[in-house]
Write a protein that holds these residues in place. Structure first.
Motif, PDB file in Angstrom:
ATOM      1  N   ALA A 153     -17.282  12.734  24.062  1.00 47.06           N
ATOM      2  CA  ALA A 153     -17.380  13.592  25.245  1.00 47.06           C
ATOM      3  C   ALA A 153     -16.003  14.004  25.735  1.00 47.06           C
ATOM      4  CB  ALA A 153     -18.154  12.876  26.344  1.00 47.06           C
ATOM      5  N   HIS A 154     -15.103  13.057  25.849  1.00 44.21           N
ATOM      6  CA  HIS A 154     -13.786  13.351  26.400  1.00 44.21           C
ATOM      7  C   HIS A 154     -13.000  14.300  25.507  1.00 44.21           C
ATOM      8  CE1 HIS A 154     -13.975   9.358  28.868  1.00 44.21           C
ATOM      9  NE2 HIS A 154     -14.680  10.335  29.411  1.00 44.21           N
ATOM     10  N   GLU A 155     -13.153  14.170  24.206  1.00 46.89           N
ATOM     11  CA  GLU A 155     -12.468  15.082  23.288  1.00 46.89           C
ATOM     12  C   GLU A 155     -12.909  16.520  23.483  1.00 46.89           C
ATOM     13  OE1 GLU A 155     -12.071  11.715  19.736  1.00 46.89           O
ATOM     14  OE2 GLU A 155     -13.481  13.386  19.528  1.00 46.89           O
ATOM     15  N   ARG A 156     -14.081  16.711  24.058  1.00 44.60           N
ATOM     16  CA  ARG A 156     -14.634  18.050  24.291  1.00 44.60           C
ATOM     17  C   ARG A 156     -14.508  18.479  25.748  1.00 44.60           C
ATOM     18  NH1 ARG A 156     -16.232  15.608  20.120  1.00 44.60           N
ATOM     19  NH2 ARG A 156     -16.956  16.740  18.260  1.00 44.60           N
ATOM     20  N   GLY A 157     -13.758  17.730  26.518  1.00 45.42           N
ATOM     21  CA  GLY A 157     -13.505  18.088  27.899  1.00 45.42           C
ATOM     22  C   GLY A 157     -14.648  17.812  28.844  1.00 45.42           C
ATOM     23  N   MET A 158     -15.634  17.036  28.422  1.00 50.62           N
ATOM     24  CA  MET A 158     -16.777  16.719  29.265  1.00 50.62           C
ATOM     25  C   MET A 158     -16.690  15.278  29.742  1.00 50.62           C
ATOM     26  SD  MET A 158     -19.910  18.579  27.177  1.00 50.62           S
ATOM     27  CE  MET A 158     -19.584  17.675  25.646  1.00 50.62           C
ATOM     28  N   SER A 159     -17.224  15.010  30.927  1.00 54.06           N
ATOM     29  CA  SER A 159     -17.343  13.633  31.380  1.00 54.06           C
ATOM     30  C   SER A 159     -18.579  13.002  30.751  1.00 54.06           C
ATOM     31  CB  SER A 159     -17.400  13.553  32.903  1.00 54.06           C
ATOM     32  OG  SER A 159     -18.522  14.233  33.405  1.00 54.06           O
ATOM     33  N   VAL A 160     -18.711  11.679  30.898  1.00 55.53           N
ATOM     34  CA  VAL A 160     -19.792  10.978  30.205  1.00 55.53           C
ATOM     35  C   VAL A 160     -20.260   9.814  31.064  1.00 55.53           C
ATOM     36  CG1 VAL A 160     -18.153   9.521  28.919  1.00 55.53           C
ATOM     37  CG2 VAL A 160     -20.461   9.889  28.018  1.00 55.53           C
ATOM     38  N   GLY A 161     -21.570   9.582  31.065  1.00 55.16           N
ATOM     39  CA  GLY A 161     -22.154   8.507  31.848  1.00 55.16           C
ATOM     40  C   GLY A 161     -22.593   7.339  30.992  1.00 55.16           C
ATOM     41  N   LEU A 162     -22.399   6.136  31.495  1.00 55.30           N
ATOM     42  CA  LEU A 162     -22.906   4.935  30.839  1.00 55.30           C
ATOM     43  C   LEU A 162     -24.346   4.732  31.273  1.00 55.30           C
ATOM     44  CD1 LEU A 162     -22.419   2.403  29.093  1.00 55.30           C
ATOM     45  CD2 LEU A 162     -21.760   1.211  31.207  1.00 55.30           C
ATOM     46  N   LYS A 163     -25.262   4.763  30.312  1.00 56.91           N
ATOM     47  CA  LYS A 163     -26.683   4.630  30.609  1.00 56.91           C
ATOM     48  C   LYS A 163     -27.087   3.160  30.511  1.00 56.91           C
ATOM     49  CE  LYS A 163     -30.882   6.371  31.222  1.00 56.91           C
ATOM     50  NZ  LYS A 163     -31.359   7.389  30.254  1.00 56.91           N
ATOM     51  N   ASN A 164     -27.495   2.569  31.644  1.00 60.39           N
ATOM     52  CA  ASN A 164     -27.915   1.167  31.692  1.00 60.39           C
ATOM     53  C   ASN A 164     -26.806   0.270  31.117  1.00 60.39           C
ATOM     54  OD1 ASN A 164     -30.318   1.909  33.000  1.00 60.39           O
ATOM     55  ND2 ASN A 164     -31.324   2.331  31.050  1.00 60.39           N
ATOM     56  N   ASP A 165     -27.097  -0.603  30.161  1.00 62.79           N
ATOM     57  CA  ASP A 165     -26.123  -1.547  29.585  1.00 62.79           C
ATOM     58  C   ASP A 165     -25.330  -2.282  30.668  1.00 62.79           C
ATOM     59  OD1 ASP A 165     -24.790  -3.040  27.726  1.00 62.79           O
ATOM     60  OD2 ASP A 165     -23.400  -1.457  27.129  1.00 62.79           O
ATOM     61  N   LEU A 166     -26.024  -2.870  31.608  1.00 69.60           N
ATOM     62  CA  LEU A 166     -25.370  -3.547  32.721  1.00 69.60           C
ATOM     63  C   LEU A 166     -24.453  -4.694  32.300  1.00 69.60           C
ATOM     64  CD1 LEU A 166     -28.250  -3.604  35.362  1.00 69.60           C
ATOM     65  CD2 LEU A 166     -26.456  -1.918  35.025  1.00 69.60           C
ATOM     66  N   PRO A 167     -24.801  -5.493  31.282  1.00 68.22           N
ATOM     67  CA  PRO A 167     -23.915  -6.611  30.947  1.00 68.22           C
ATOM     68  C   PRO A 167     -22.507  -6.188  30.536  1.00 68.22           C
ATOM     69  CG  PRO A 167     -26.067  -6.929  29.943  1.00 68.22           C
ATOM     70  CD  PRO A 167     -26.038  -5.527  30.467  1.00 68.22           C
ATOM     71  N   GLN A 168     -22.354  -4.956  30.020  1.00 70.83           N
ATOM     72  CA  GLN A 168     -21.048  -4.552  29.510  1.00 70.83           C
ATOM     73  C   GLN A 168     -20.285  -3.623  30.462  1.00 70.83           C
ATOM     74  OE1 GLN A 168     -21.918  -3.044  25.496  1.00 70.83           O
ATOM     75  NE2 GLN A 168     -21.546  -5.095  24.697  1.00 70.83           N
ATOM     76  N   ILE A 169     -20.789  -3.478  31.679  1.00 76.18           N
ATOM     77  CA  ILE A 169     -20.088  -2.629  32.643  1.00 76.18           C
ATOM     78  C   ILE A 169     -18.631  -3.057  32.846  1.00 76.18           C
ATOM     79  CG2 ILE A 169     -19.959  -2.075  35.107  1.00 76.18           C
ATOM     80  CD1 ILE A 169     -22.970  -1.630  35.061  1.00 76.18           C
ATOM     81  N   PRO A 170     -18.321  -4.346  32.995  1.00 78.14           N
ATOM     82  CA  PRO A 170     -16.909  -4.704  33.199  1.00 78.14           C
ATOM     83  C   PRO A 170     -15.997  -4.231  32.069  1.00 78.14           C
ATOM     84  CG  PRO A 170     -18.314  -6.548  33.798  1.00 78.14           C
ATOM     85  CD  PRO A 170     -19.207  -5.527  33.139  1.00 78.14           C
ATOM     86  N   GLN A 171     -16.507  -4.249  30.826  1.00 79.60           N
ATOM     87  CA  GLN A 171     -15.690  -3.813  29.699  1.00 79.60           C
ATOM     88  C   GLN A 171     -15.648  -2.291  29.543  1.00 79.60           C
ATOM     89  OE1 GLN A 171     -18.162  -6.267  29.564  1.00 79.60           O
ATOM     90  NE2 GLN A 171     -17.908  -7.453  27.674  1.00 79.60           N
ATOM     91  N   LEU A 172     -16.651  -1.581  30.083  1.00 80.88           N
ATOM     92  CA  LEU A 172     -16.786  -0.147  29.804  1.00 80.88           C
ATOM     93  C   LEU A 172     -16.520   0.765  30.995  1.00 80.88           C
ATOM     94  CD1 LEU A 172     -19.996  -0.272  27.572  1.00 80.88           C
ATOM     95  CD2 LEU A 172     -17.657   0.219  26.817  1.00 80.88           C
ATOM     96  N   VAL A 173     -16.332   0.207  32.177  1.00 75.04           N
ATOM     97  CA  VAL A 173     -16.197   1.066  33.358  1.00 75.04           C
ATOM     98  C   VAL A 173     -15.000   2.011  33.239  1.00 75.04           C
ATOM     99  CG1 VAL A 173     -14.876  -0.656  34.671  1.00 75.04           C
ATOM    100  CG2 VAL A 173     -16.206   1.104  35.874  1.00 75.04           C
ATOM    101  N   ARG A 174     -13.965   1.616  32.550  1.00 79.11           N
ATOM    102  CA  ARG A 174     -12.798   2.500  32.396  1.00 79.11           C
ATOM    103  C   ARG A 174     -13.038   3.593  31.365  1.00 79.11           C
ATOM    104  NH1 ARG A 174      -7.244  -0.723  31.916  1.00 79.11           N
ATOM    105  NH2 ARG A 174      -6.527   1.441  32.084  1.00 79.11           N
ATOM    106  N   ASP A 175     -13.990   3.374  30.464  1.00 76.21           N
ATOM    107  CA  ASP A 175     -14.253   4.352  29.405  1.00 76.21           C
ATOM    108  C   ASP A 175     -15.205   5.454  29.846  1.00 76.21           C
ATOM    109  OD1 ASP A 175     -13.008   3.039  26.828  1.00 76.21           O
ATOM    110  OD2 ASP A 175     -14.065   1.427  27.865  1.00 76.21           O
ATOM    111  N   PHE A 176     -15.984   5.195  30.897  1.00 77.63           N
ATOM    112  CA  PHE A 176     -17.024   6.134  31.329  1.00 77.63           C
ATOM    113  C   PHE A 176     -16.711   6.659  32.728  1.00 77.63           C
ATOM    114  CE2 PHE A 176     -18.936   4.030  27.806  1.00 77.63           C
ATOM    115  CZ  PHE A 176     -19.849   4.939  27.276  1.00 77.63           C
TER     116      PHE A 176
END
Length: 262
Positions: free
Chosen positions: A175-198
């Motif tokens: 998504a970012h390579e195409r200039g679009m933002s991106v949402g993390l769908k569910n996956d609550l256990p990995q939010i601490p590791q992924l919050v910076r990526d989404f």
């Protein structure tokens, strides 16, 4: 995808827009749009979009809507998110024949869908890149990639949290390579590791399963949590949702135009 998959059953304005962009260094300066906490939204995945809901953000199906639908929403001052399925194969999509049988796993409970082997980044990356390219061509501002928690389900593959992190980060980069933002769908256990990526989160039924507190890292980072409940009435979750800063509403499971916001 029109349902939750984590630890539960499968069933289971213009002012905001003006303040939603910020710059970020990712191999270059990007001014992609990011929804902020409290942003109101509409989520319609059933058929072509009904543009009459007065909210600043629409999340709609990328295949079932045309560039002209996105342009119409933009003319009305809306931002538009492109829903695609990232973690499952869909027999009813025009690109279904492009997926090799080797990456197709068990049925996921929805007609015509099967889990994908997310370990196969070499196979899935170009296929998903084509879907993200479609979103960009149609003018979408962001992407909602569904089923980013395959490792928590019976997929037919020995998936681990590590596989999921690698897959989800790949999805975010597409998504970012195409200039679009991106949402993390569910996956609550990995939010601490992924919050910076989404750039934001999309959640189903955190109130029903008493999980809404797990989404606060996104709010703390100034990123919206777009949240829906299907079975719990507004009276039982909206107070907490407002306190946490979630963008919450009730929807029917078929995700048509009906909505009841907090």
């Amino acid at each position: 995808m029109r349902h939750r998959t984590w630890l539960g059953p499968l069933l289971a304005g213009v002012l905001l827009l003006a303040g939603c962009s910020s710059a970020e260094k990712e191999g270059g300066t990007s001014d992609r749009w990011r929804p902020r906490p409290g942003t109101t939204w509409q989520w319609q995945l059933n058929g072509r979009v009904d543009p009459r809901v007065d909210v600043p953000v629409y999340d709609i199906d990328g295949f079932e809507n045309r560039a002209s639908d996105v342009a119409r929403l933009h003319r009305d001052g809306r931002r538009v998110i492109c829903y695609i399925n990232a973690g499952a194969w869909e027999s009813f999509r025009p690109d279904s024949d492009d997926y090799p049988a080797s990456v197709l796993g068990r049925a996921n409970g929805w007609k015509g869908e099967r889990w994908l082997d997310i370990r196969r980044l070499d196979v899935l990356r170009p296929l998903l890149a084509e879907r993200f390219d479609m979103c960009r061509r149609k003018g979408f501002d962001a992407v909602e990639p569904d089923l980013l928690d395959s490792y928590l389900n019976r997929t037919g593959f020995p998936l681990t949290a590590r596989h999921q992190l690698a897959f989800n980060r790949m999805v975010a980069r597409l998504a970012h390579e195409r200039g679009m933002s991106v949402g993390l769908k569910n996956d609550l256990p990995q939010i601490p590791q992924l919050v910076r990526d989404f750039d934001f989160a999309v959640n189903e039924e955190c109130a029903q399963y008493d999980e809404c507190g797990s989404l606060t890292p996104f709010i703390d980072a100034g990123k919206a949590v777009l949240h829906v409940e299907y079975a719990v009435p507004n009276e039982k979750f909206c107070t907490q949702a407002r306190r946490l800063g979630l963008s919450s509403m009730s929807k029917k499971l078929n995700l048509d135009e009906w909505r009841r916001p907090c």
